[in-house]
Design an enzyme around this catalytic site. Sequence first.
Site, PDB file in Angstrom:
ATOM      1  N   ASP A  56       5.607  -1.299  -4.292  1.00 57.17           N
ATOM      2  CA  ASP A  56       4.232  -1.113  -4.656  1.00 57.17           C
ATOM      3  C   ASP A  56       4.018   0.402  -5.112  1.00 57.17           C
ATOM      4  OD1 ASP A  56       4.138   0.516  -2.192  1.00 57.17           O
ATOM      5  OD2 ASP A  56       2.896  -0.576  -1.306  1.00 57.17           O
ATOM      6  N   SER A  57       2.775   0.423  -5.698  1.00 57.53           N
ATOM      7  CA  SER A  57       2.742   1.905  -6.362  1.00 57.53           C
ATOM      8  C   SER A  57       2.296   3.017  -5.673  1.00 57.53           C
ATOM      9  CB  SER A  57       1.823   1.552  -7.658  1.00 57.53           C
ATOM     10  OG  SER A  57       0.267   1.410  -7.241  1.00 57.53           O
ATOM     11  N   GLY A  58       1.920   2.629  -4.554  1.00 57.95           N
ATOM     12  CA  GLY A  58       1.451   3.850  -3.610  1.00 57.95           C
ATOM     13  C   GLY A  58      -0.373   3.835  -3.695  1.00 57.95           C
ATOM     14  N   GLY A  59      -0.896   2.949  -4.635  1.00 61.81           N
ATOM     15  CA  GLY A  59      -2.247   3.223  -4.604  1.00 61.81           C
ATOM     16  C   GLY A  59      -2.973   2.783  -3.375  1.00 61.81           C
ATOM     17  N   PHE A  60      -2.674   1.828  -2.864  1.00 59.74           N
ATOM     18  CA  PHE A  60      -3.299   1.219  -1.719  1.00 59.74           C
ATOM     19  C   PHE A  60      -3.262   2.161  -0.377  1.00 59.74           C
ATOM     20  CE2 PHE A  60      -3.361  -1.055   2.238  1.00 59.74           C
ATOM     21  CZ  PHE A  60      -4.629  -1.638   2.325  1.00 59.74           C
ATOM     22  N   ASP A 111      -2.341   2.078  -9.554  1.00 59.63           N
ATOM     23  CA  ASP A 111      -3.753   1.699  -9.743  1.00 59.63           C
ATOM     24  C   ASP A 111      -4.508   2.240  -8.554  1.00 59.63           C
ATOM     25  OD1 ASP A 111      -2.724   0.102  -7.689  1.00 59.63           O
ATOM     26  OD2 ASP A 111      -4.050  -1.446  -7.799  1.00 59.63           O
ATOM     27  N   GLN A 139      -7.511  -5.737 -11.296  1.00 61.50           N
ATOM     28  CA  GLN A 139      -8.764  -5.342 -10.464  1.00 61.50           C
ATOM     29  C   GLN A 139      -9.873  -5.570 -10.675  1.00 61.50           C
ATOM     30  OE1 GLN A 139      -8.403  -3.857  -7.580  1.00 61.50           O
ATOM     31  NE2 GLN A 139      -6.275  -3.029  -7.379  1.00 61.50           N
ATOM     32  N   GLY A 198      -6.521  -5.555  -4.901  1.00 64.08           N
ATOM     33  CA  GLY A 198      -7.898  -4.988  -4.461  1.00 64.08           C
ATOM     34  C   GLY A 198      -8.691  -6.442  -3.821  1.00 64.08           C
ATOM     35  N   ASP A 223       2.919 -10.871  -0.330  1.00 61.44           N
ATOM     36  CA  ASP A 223       3.362  -9.840   0.783  1.00 61.44           C
ATOM     37  C   ASP A 223       2.552  -9.495   1.788  1.00 61.44           C
ATOM     38  OD1 ASP A 223       2.440  -6.795   0.695  1.00 61.44           O
ATOM     39  OD2 ASP A 223       1.971  -7.717  -1.159  1.00 61.44           O
TER      40      ASP A 223
END
Length: 384
Positions: free
Chosen positions: A93-97, A147, A197, A224, A274
Site C-alpha cells: 500500500d502507499s502509506g496514506g491510510f 492518496d 476516492q 476510502g 486485503d
Amino acid sequence: MAETFDFRVLAKDGKARCGEISTPRGVIRTPAFMPVGTVGTVKALYPEQVRDAGADIILGNTYHLMLRPGAERVAKLGGLHKFMGWNGPILTDSGGFQVMSLAKIRKITEEGAAFQSHLDGSRHMLSPERSIEIQSLLGADIQMQFDECIELPAAPSEVDRAMQLSLRWAERSKRAFEVQRASGGVGPGQALFAIVQGGTDIALRQRSAEALVAMDFPGYAIGGLAVGEGHEAMISTLAETLPALPADKPRYLMGVGTPLDLIESVRLGVDMFDCVMPTRNGRHGHAFTWDGELNMRNARFADDASPLDAQSSCPAARQYSRAYLHHLIKSGEYLGAMILSWANTVFYQDLMAAMREAISAGNFEEWAAATKARIIKPPAAPER
C-alpha cells in the site's frame, strides 16, 4: 512465469468474475484475498503456512516498513521478498491510510503528508514521489498510488478536497513510477494501481474513476471505504462505482473485510481484497469457521471436545478441540493465537477458492445464499 503484468477474466456469473493476474513472480487467482504482512510478516504465521493456506499474494505496508527497518535497508538486504522469505507476489500500500490513522501529528499539503512517527516521534515527509521510491526499494510487484484517505462521515467539501488532491497525487505517482522504471528501480511486470476516492458520494466517485481511467493504470482500487460508513453504504457505493472502471483490469477493494463483505463485493465484480481480520481476530480469540464466527473466550466452549472446524482444510482446525483452544486463549498462551490465526487465514482462502469455483460453475448466487445461511449467525451469547 509471465514477463509482463497481465489480467484475464476466465469466467463470469452475473457481475461476479474469476480470473488470473500474471506477474513475473507467479499467478494470482481472482477473486483473491491478500493476507496482510504489515511489517514483513503475516502475524503468527510462517510464510510457508500462508502459501499452503492457498494465498498467492500478500500485502506489505509502506508506512511501517519505511520507519522500521527502513526501505533502504531492506533494499540492501535483497528486497522484501528475500528479506521475509516470500517468493510470491507482494502488493504494497502507499502509506496514506496509516498516515491518517497512526501518525501522532500530520499536516497535509499539496507536497504530501508531513507527520511524526508513532514509534519515536521522528519527523517524516511522505509524498507521492517518496512513496513510490519506498515501494520500489521494497521490490513490490504491485504498487499503489499515494492518496489521502479520510475517515467517514466527513463534510462534503472535505471529501471533495481529498478526492481532488488524490487525483493530482495519482498523476505524480505515475510519473514517479515511470522515473523508477527508466532508472531500473522497477522491472518488467511490476505495476502501479490507482485508487478511486470520494467517500460515499457517487458523483465524486464517478469523477474520480473517470479521471483515473483516462490516466490508464494497469489496475484500479476502491479506497476510502470500511472507514466508518457501514456495510450497506459501502456496498451501495461499490455498486455505483465499479461500472465506471475498466472490465479488463483488476478491481481491488482496499481494507475489506468480513466474510459477508467479501461475498457481496465479489457479487458486484471485485477481484482483490486485503484485511487484517483473519490474524487480528485470531489473536483476540475469534475464529472464522464454516459454522460462523466463534468467540473462543466464551465459557460454552470449555467442555466442547469437538474440533474447531471439522470442515476446514487447516490441519490445526481439525485437530484441536474447541475446549483446548478456549483454554489456550483464556490462559494467554501464544499457541492459541497462532492456531486461530492459521485457521482463520485458511478459512479466508478456502472462502475465496469456493467463490472461484462457484463462479466457474455458474451457480454463484445459489452458493452465496447457502453459504451466508451457514456462516452469518446472530451474535453469540455474551462472554462469561
